[in-house]
Design a protein around this motif. Structure first.
Motif, PDB file in Angstrom:
ATOM      1  N   VAL A  71      59.494  38.141  49.511  1.00 27.56           N
ATOM      2  CA  VAL A  71      60.560  38.120  50.542  1.00 27.56           C
ATOM      3  C   VAL A  71      61.573  37.533  50.342  1.00 27.56           C
ATOM      4  O   VAL A  71      60.476  36.304  50.704  1.00 27.56           O
ATOM      5  CB  VAL A  71      60.496  39.105  51.848  1.00 27.56           C
ATOM      6  CG1 VAL A  71      61.560  39.178  52.620  1.00 27.56           C
ATOM      7  CG2 VAL A  71      59.533  40.008  51.439  1.00 27.56           C
ATOM      8  N   ALA A  72      62.908  37.043  50.169  1.00 25.65           N
ATOM      9  CA  ALA A  72      63.754  36.173  49.914  1.00 25.65           C
ATOM     10  C   ALA A  72      63.962  35.221  51.934  1.00 25.65           C
ATOM     11  O   ALA A  72      63.985  33.801  51.623  1.00 25.65           O
ATOM     12  CB  ALA A  72      65.417  36.704  50.018  1.00 25.65           C
ATOM     13  N   GLY A  73      63.417  35.850  52.788  1.00 21.48           N
ATOM     14  CA  GLY A  73      63.659  35.389  53.736  1.00 21.48           C
ATOM     15  C   GLY A  73      62.264  34.645  53.999  1.00 21.48           C
ATOM     16  O   GLY A  73      61.989  33.513  55.155  1.00 21.48           O
ATOM     17  N   ALA A  74      61.350  34.713  53.247  1.00 21.29           N
ATOM     18  CA  ALA A  74      60.611  33.959  53.524  1.00 21.29           C
ATOM     19  C   ALA A  74      59.950  32.608  52.978  1.00 21.29           C
ATOM     20  O   ALA A  74      59.551  32.213  52.555  1.00 21.29           O
ATOM     21  CB  ALA A  74      58.973  34.632  53.007  1.00 21.29           C
ATOM     22  N   LEU A  75      60.552  33.264  51.108  1.00 20.48           N
ATOM     23  CA  LEU A  75      60.958  31.578  50.464  1.00 20.48           C
ATOM     24  C   LEU A  75      62.028  30.568  51.646  1.00 20.48           C
ATOM     25  O   LEU A  75      61.445  29.336  51.071  1.00 20.48           O
ATOM     26  CB  LEU A  75      61.402  32.437  49.373  1.00 20.48           C
ATOM     27  CG  LEU A  75      60.698  33.154  48.389  1.00 20.48           C
ATOM     28  CD1 LEU A  75      61.456  33.113  46.979  1.00 20.48           C
ATOM     29  CD2 LEU A  75      59.818  32.335  47.631  1.00 20.48           C
ATOM     30  N   ARG A  76      63.123  31.163  51.895  1.00 18.67           N
ATOM     31  CA  ARG A  76      64.197  30.766  52.709  1.00 18.67           C
ATOM     32  C   ARG A  76      62.682  29.534  53.785  1.00 18.67           C
ATOM     33  O   ARG A  76      63.401  28.444  54.053  1.00 18.67           O
ATOM     34  CB  ARG A  76      65.293  31.319  53.146  1.00 18.67           C
ATOM     35  CG  ARG A  76      65.766  31.669  52.199  1.00 18.67           C
ATOM     36  CD  ARG A  76      66.801  32.303  52.840  1.00 18.67           C
ATOM     37  NE  ARG A  76      68.011  32.400  51.700  1.00 18.67           N
ATOM     38  CZ  ARG A  76      68.805  33.486  51.017  1.00 18.67           C
ATOM     39  NH1 ARG A  76      68.243  34.867  51.982  1.00 18.67           N
ATOM     40  NH2 ARG A  76      69.570  33.811  50.567  1.00 18.67           N
ATOM     41  N   GLU A  77      62.240  30.464  54.206  1.00 16.48           N
ATOM     42  CA  GLU A  77      61.261  29.259  55.449  1.00 16.48           C
ATOM     43  C   GLU A  77      60.504  28.343  55.530  1.00 16.48           C
ATOM     44  O   GLU A  77      60.533  27.742  55.844  1.00 16.48           O
ATOM     45  CB  GLU A  77      60.496  30.560  56.419  1.00 16.48           C
ATOM     46  CG  GLU A  77      61.376  31.839  57.347  1.00 16.48           C
ATOM     47  CD  GLU A  77      60.433  32.345  58.042  1.00 16.48           C
ATOM     48  OE1 GLU A  77      59.620  32.699  57.190  1.00 16.48           O
ATOM     49  OE2 GLU A  77      60.726  34.072  58.252  1.00 16.48           O
ATOM     50  N   GLU A  78      59.985  28.599  54.039  1.00 18.31           N
ATOM     51  CA  GLU A  78      59.470  27.091  52.996  1.00 18.31           C
ATOM     52  C   GLU A  78      60.385  26.386  52.181  1.00 18.31           C
ATOM     53  O   GLU A  78      59.515  25.372  52.213  1.00 18.31           O
ATOM     54  CB  GLU A  78      58.337  28.063  52.143  1.00 18.31           C
ATOM     55  CG  GLU A  78      57.453  28.901  51.958  1.00 18.31           C
ATOM     56  CD  GLU A  78      56.266  27.929  53.357  1.00 18.31           C
ATOM     57  OE1 GLU A  78      56.642  26.699  52.503  1.00 18.31           O
ATOM     58  OE2 GLU A  78      55.518  28.807  54.204  1.00 18.31           O
ATOM     59  N   GLY A  79      61.510  26.738  52.765  1.00 20.51           N
ATOM     60  CA  GLY A  79      62.472  25.547  52.308  1.00 20.51           C
ATOM     61  C   GLY A  79      63.018  25.338  51.077  1.00 20.51           C
ATOM     62  O   GLY A  79      64.298  24.647  50.351  1.00 20.51           O
ATOM     63  N   PHE A  80      63.046  27.110  50.075  1.00 22.24           N
ATOM     64  CA  PHE A  80      63.771  27.059  48.785  1.00 22.24           C
ATOM     65  C   PHE A  80      65.351  28.328  48.994  1.00 22.24           C
ATOM     66  O   PHE A  80      65.109  28.313  49.986  1.00 22.24           O
ATOM     67  CB  PHE A  80      62.544  28.396  48.269  1.00 22.24           C
ATOM     68  CG  PHE A  80      61.519  27.267  47.820  1.00 22.24           C
ATOM     69  CD1 PHE A  80      60.776  26.749  46.678  1.00 22.24           C
ATOM     70  CD2 PHE A  80      59.866  27.668  48.310  1.00 22.24           C
ATOM     71  CE1 PHE A  80      60.275  26.352  46.144  1.00 22.24           C
ATOM     72  CE2 PHE A  80      59.471  26.840  48.152  1.00 22.24           C
ATOM     73  CZ  PHE A  80      59.069  26.132  46.891  1.00 22.24           C
ATOM     74  N   GLN A  81      65.685  28.228  47.764  1.00 23.31           N
ATOM     75  CA  GLN A  81      66.950  28.277  47.993  1.00 23.31           C
ATOM     76  C   GLN A  81      67.131  29.499  47.062  1.00 23.31           C
ATOM     77  O   GLN A  81      66.103  28.745  45.803  1.00 23.31           O
ATOM     78  CB  GLN A  81      67.930  27.665  47.430  1.00 23.31           C
ATOM     79  CG  GLN A  81      67.923  26.538  49.003  1.00 23.31           C
ATOM     80  CD  GLN A  81      69.711  25.408  48.059  1.00 23.31           C
ATOM     81  OE1 GLN A  81      70.027  24.503  46.689  1.00 23.31           O
ATOM     82  NE2 GLN A  81      70.587  24.482  49.074  1.00 23.31           N
ATOM     83  N   ILE A  82      67.470  29.957  46.624  1.00 20.09           N
ATOM     84  CA  ILE A  82      67.841  31.777  46.446  1.00 20.09           C
ATOM     85  C   ILE A  82      68.850  31.673  45.998  1.00 20.09           C
ATOM     86  O   ILE A  82      70.167  31.762  46.515  1.00 20.09           O
ATOM     87  CB  ILE A  82      67.164  32.885  47.031  1.00 20.09           C
ATOM     88  CG1 ILE A  82      66.036  32.568  47.548  1.00 20.09           C
ATOM     89  CG2 ILE A  82      67.090  33.933  46.032  1.00 20.09           C
ATOM     90  CD1 ILE A  82      65.641  33.120  48.578  1.00 20.09           C
ATOM     91  N   GLY A  83      69.355  31.400  44.444  1.00 17.25           N
ATOM     92  CA  GLY A  83      70.420  31.718  44.260  1.00 17.25           C
ATOM     93  C   GLY A  83      71.157  32.353  42.773  1.00 17.25           C
ATOM     94  O   GLY A  83      69.786  32.929  42.235  1.00 17.25           O
ATOM     95  N   TYR A  84      72.277  33.785  42.646  1.00 17.32           N
ATOM     96  CA  TYR A  84      72.563  34.134  41.509  1.00 17.32           C
ATOM     97  C   TYR A  84      72.577  32.938  40.437  1.00 17.32           C
ATOM     98  O   TYR A  84      73.316  32.092  39.945  1.00 17.32           O
ATOM     99  CB  TYR A  84      73.301  34.774  42.242  1.00 17.32           C
ATOM    100  CG  TYR A  84      73.938  36.082  41.157  1.00 17.32           C
ATOM    101  CD1 TYR A  84      73.565  36.458  39.912  1.00 17.32           C
ATOM    102  CD2 TYR A  84      75.546  36.097  40.947  1.00 17.32           C
ATOM    103  CE1 TYR A  84      73.770  37.364  39.487  1.00 17.32           C
ATOM    104  CE2 TYR A  84      76.254  37.130  40.073  1.00 17.32           C
ATOM    105  CZ  TYR A  84      75.051  37.986  39.266  1.00 17.32           C
ATOM    106  OH  TYR A  84      75.134  38.712  38.086  1.00 17.32           O
ATOM    107  N   GLU A  85      71.975  34.016  39.325  1.00 27.32           N
ATOM    108  CA  GLU A  85      72.394  33.328  37.578  1.00 27.32           C
ATOM    109  C   GLU A  85      72.461  33.801  36.714  1.00 27.32           C
ATOM    110  O   GLU A  85      71.178  34.425  35.860  1.00 27.32           O
ATOM    111  CB  GLU A  85      71.381  31.853  37.991  1.00 27.32           C
ATOM    112  CG  GLU A  85      71.249  31.001  36.573  1.00 27.32           C
ATOM    113  CD  GLU A  85      70.593  30.011  35.939  1.00 27.32           C
ATOM    114  OE1 GLU A  85      71.173  28.777  35.472  1.00 27.32           O
ATOM    115  OE2 GLU A  85      69.202  29.801  36.311  1.00 27.32           O
TER     116      GLU A  85
END
Length: 153
Positions: free
Chosen positions: A92-106
């Motif tokens: 889940v995107a929010g959980a990744l962000r809580e771990e300090g990750f960025q999620i981008g479109y490519e």
């Protein structure tokens, strides 16, 4: 459709946290049979599944953006499953962000023998051993590989 990602002067996508990727969005990581191992009679996902899959200046973990496929009328489970990629896990995107990750479109153009992938994204951040364990704990099967566990021994 998402806005196009930021690119450097050479056309490479820059790490970014795409604001149109919602915290509730599914982030899918494809898994192949070769990314599994057996220990004490139990098959598990290899740590490589939880590391950057691209190299170069801005290494990231290659993923598919579930919401984009759904919006395009494509079944995301069918899209991510191929003879090479027999399974997949979901974050889940929010959980990744809580771990300090960025999620981008490519989005990826066709690169024979690989078809274009308009639903492709990247996850950028630190893929240290503790972060890999955190990613493993956050992962759930999307398209399970029979007899393979996500958890470590």
């Amino acid at each position: 459709m998402l806005t196009l990602p930021p690119r450097d002067e050479n056309g490479n996508v820059l790490p970014h946290d795409h604001e149109q990727i919602e915290d509730t969005d599914g982030i899918i990581r494809r898994v192949s049979e070769v990314q599994t191992y057996e220990k004490n009679g139990v098959r598990r996902l290899s740590s490589v599944v939880f590391k950057a899959s691209t190299t170069g200046e801005n290494p990231g973990m290659s993923v598919d953006l579930e919401a984009l496929a759904i919006a395009a009328g494509v079944n995301p489970k069918l899209h991510v499953t191929t003879p090479r990629w027999v399974g997949s896990i979901k974050f889940v995107a929010g959980a990744l962000r809580e771990e300090g990750f960025q999620i981008g479109y490519e989005p990826l153009d066709e690169d024979p023998p690989h078809p274009a992938n308009p639903f492709h994204g990247e996850v950028w951040g630190e893929f240290s051993k503790p972060k890999q364990r955190a990613l493993r704990a956050l992962a759930e099967w999307y398209v399970p590989i029979p007899g393979v566990e996500i958890a470590e021994a």
